[in-house]
Design a protein around this motif. Structure first.
Motif, PDB file in Angstrom:
ATOM      1  N   VAL A  12     -14.905  -5.963   8.945  1.00 27.21           N
ATOM      2  CA  VAL A  12     -14.535  -4.545   8.865  1.00 27.21           C
ATOM      3  C   VAL A  12     -13.524  -4.193   9.952  1.00 27.21           C
ATOM      4  N   VAL A  13     -13.766  -4.637  11.169  1.00 29.42           N
ATOM      5  CA  VAL A  13     -12.830  -4.368  12.263  1.00 29.42           C
ATOM      6  C   VAL A  13     -11.477  -5.008  11.975  1.00 29.42           C
ATOM      7  N   GLY A  14     -11.482  -6.216  11.447  1.00 25.40           N
ATOM      8  CA  GLY A  14     -10.227  -6.890  11.099  1.00 25.40           C
ATOM      9  C   GLY A  14      -9.463  -6.145  10.027  1.00 25.40           C
ATOM     10  N   LEU A  15     -10.163  -5.650   9.016  1.00 25.28           N
ATOM     11  CA  LEU A  15      -9.496  -4.890   7.959  1.00 25.28           C
ATOM     12  C   LEU A  15      -8.901  -3.586   8.485  1.00 25.28           C
ATOM     13  N   ILE A  16      -9.594  -2.946   9.407  1.00 22.79           N
ATOM     14  CA  ILE A  16      -9.062  -1.713  10.011  1.00 22.79           C
ATOM     15  C   ILE A  16      -7.802  -2.020  10.806  1.00 22.79           C
ATOM     16  N   ILE A  17      -7.820  -3.077  11.588  1.00 25.87           N
ATOM     17  CA  ILE A  17      -6.646  -3.457  12.378  1.00 25.87           C
ATOM     18  C   ILE A  17      -5.470  -3.800  11.469  1.00 25.87           C
ATOM     19  N   ILE A  18      -5.722  -4.544  10.412  1.00 22.59           N
ATOM     20  CA  ILE A  18      -4.655  -4.902   9.467  1.00 22.59           C
ATOM     21  C   ILE A  18      -4.081  -3.650   8.818  1.00 22.59           C
ATOM     22  N   SER A  19      -4.941  -2.717   8.450  1.00 24.27           N
ATOM     23  CA  SER A  19      -4.482  -1.486   7.808  1.00 24.27           C
ATOM     24  C   SER A  19      -3.592  -0.669   8.742  1.00 24.27           C
ATOM     25  N   VAL A  20      -3.999  -0.510   9.978  1.00 30.07           N
ATOM     26  CA  VAL A  20      -3.217   0.269  10.944  1.00 30.07           C
ATOM     27  C   VAL A  20      -1.881  -0.406  11.233  1.00 30.07           C
ATOM     28  N   MET A  21      -1.906  -1.704  11.448  1.00 32.48           N
ATOM     29  CA  MET A  21      -0.668  -2.416  11.774  1.00 32.48           C
ATOM     30  C   MET A  21       0.309  -2.416  10.596  1.00 32.48           C
ATOM     31  N   SER A  22      -0.186  -2.574   9.380  1.00 34.32           N
ATOM     32  CA  SER A  22       0.712  -2.585   8.231  1.00 34.32           C
ATOM     33  C   SER A  22       1.322  -1.215   7.991  1.00 34.32           C
ATOM     34  N   SER A  23       0.569  -0.148   8.222  1.00 36.06           N
ATOM     35  CA  SER A  23       1.143   1.187   8.040  1.00 36.06           C
ATOM     36  C   SER A  23       2.208   1.469   9.102  1.00 36.06           C
ATOM     37  N   ARG A  24       2.012   0.978  10.319  1.00 37.39           N
ATOM     38  CA  ARG A  24       3.021   1.158  11.363  1.00 37.39           C
ATOM     39  C   ARG A  24       4.286   0.370  11.063  1.00 37.39           C
ATOM     40  N   LEU A  25       4.158  -0.742  10.370  1.00 36.65           N
ATOM     41  CA  LEU A  25       5.310  -1.567  10.026  1.00 36.65           C
ATOM     42  C   LEU A  25       6.082  -0.973   8.855  1.00 36.65           C
ATOM     43  N   VAL A  26       5.391  -0.437   7.882  1.00 33.38           N
ATOM     44  CA  VAL A  26       6.018   0.025   6.649  1.00 33.38           C
ATOM     45  C   VAL A  26       6.622   1.422   6.795  1.00 33.38           C
ATOM     46  N   LYS A  27       6.100   2.255   7.671  1.00 35.51           N
ATOM     47  CA  LYS A  27       6.562   3.646   7.790  1.00 35.51           C
ATOM     48  C   LYS A  27       8.058   3.768   8.063  1.00 35.51           C
ATOM     49  N   PRO A  28       8.638   3.060   9.052  1.00 35.09           N
ATOM     50  CA  PRO A  28      10.083   3.199   9.286  1.00 35.09           C
ATOM     51  C   PRO A  28      10.916   2.693   8.112  1.00 35.09           C
ATOM     52  N   ILE A  29      10.428   1.675   7.419  1.00 30.78           N
ATOM     53  CA  ILE A  29      11.165   1.143   6.272  1.00 30.78           C
ATOM     54  C   ILE A  29      11.169   2.159   5.138  1.00 30.78           C
ATOM     55  N   ARG A  30      10.034   2.808   4.907  1.00 23.93           N
ATOM     56  CA  ARG A  30       9.969   3.848   3.871  1.00 23.93           C
ATOM     57  C   ARG A  30      10.899   5.013   4.188  1.00 23.93           C
ATOM     58  N   GLU A  31      10.986   5.378   5.459  1.00 23.42           N
ATOM     59  CA  GLU A  31      11.873   6.476   5.857  1.00 23.42           C
ATOM     60  C   GLU A  31      13.329   6.126   5.573  1.00 23.42           C
ATOM     61  N   VAL A  32      13.727   4.911   5.878  1.00 24.25           N
ATOM     62  CA  VAL A  32      15.097   4.474   5.618  1.00 24.25           C
ATOM     63  C   VAL A  32      15.368   4.449   4.116  1.00 24.25           C
ATOM     64  N   VAL A  33      14.417   3.944   3.346  1.00 30.29           N
ATOM     65  CA  VAL A  33      14.592   3.893   1.897  1.00 30.29           C
ATOM     66  C   VAL A  33      14.752   5.299   1.323  1.00 30.29           C
ATOM     67  N   THR A  34      13.963   6.244   1.794  1.00 31.08           N
ATOM     68  CA  THR A  34      14.063   7.625   1.317  1.00 31.08           C
ATOM     69  C   THR A  34      15.431   8.212   1.623  1.00 31.08           C
ATOM     70  N   ARG A  35      15.915   7.987   2.845  1.00 39.97           N
ATOM     71  CA  ARG A  35      17.235   8.507   3.217  1.00 39.97           C
ATOM     72  C   ARG A  35      18.345   7.857   2.396  1.00 39.97           C
ATOM     73  N   LEU A  36      18.253   6.539   2.173  1.00 36.64           N
ATOM     74  CA  LEU A  36      19.274   5.845   1.391  1.00 36.64           C
ATOM     75  C   LEU A  36      19.248   6.269  -0.068  1.00 36.64           C
ATOM     76  N   GLU A  37      18.066   6.567  -0.608  1.00 42.17           N
ATOM     77  CA  GLU A  37      17.980   7.073  -1.978  1.00 42.17           C
ATOM     78  C   GLU A  37      18.638   8.445  -2.082  1.00 42.17           C
ATOM     79  N   ASP A  38      18.453   9.301  -1.059  1.00 43.05           N
ATOM     80  CA  ASP A  38      19.115  10.606  -1.046  1.00 43.05           C
ATOM     81  C   ASP A  38      20.632  10.453  -1.030  1.00 43.05           C
TER      82      ASP A  38
END
Length: 68
Positions: A12-38
């Motif tokens: 459970v602790v490992g899954l929580i850590i993986i979830s937090v780290m993956s969201s921190r990694l994907v957030k800036p990429i999603r922001e760039v994709v949104t801006r480029l789509e605009d």
């Protein structure tokens, strides 16, 4: 029985850590994709800047797209 409970806790602790780290990694990429789509749709504001909050690899893409 104790080993199963401790092992489940580690999973459970490992899954929580993986979830937090993956969201921190994907957030800036999603922001760039949104801006480029605009921009690609013709409705993007080319004067806006992308906020760069850290100096790691995941933020090098917004840094390279935002003029100094």
């Amino acid at each position: 029985m104790f080993e199963i409970i401790v092992g489940s806790g580690f999973v459970v602790v490992g899954l929580i850590i993986i979830s937090v780290m993956s969201s921190r990694l994907v957030k800036p990429i999603r922001e760039v994709v949104t801006r480029l789509e605009d921009i690609a749709s013709g409705e993007g504001d080319l004067t806006q800047r992308l906020d760069v909050k850290s100096k790691d690899e995941s933020d090098s893409l917004p840094s390279s797209l935002t003029p100094s």
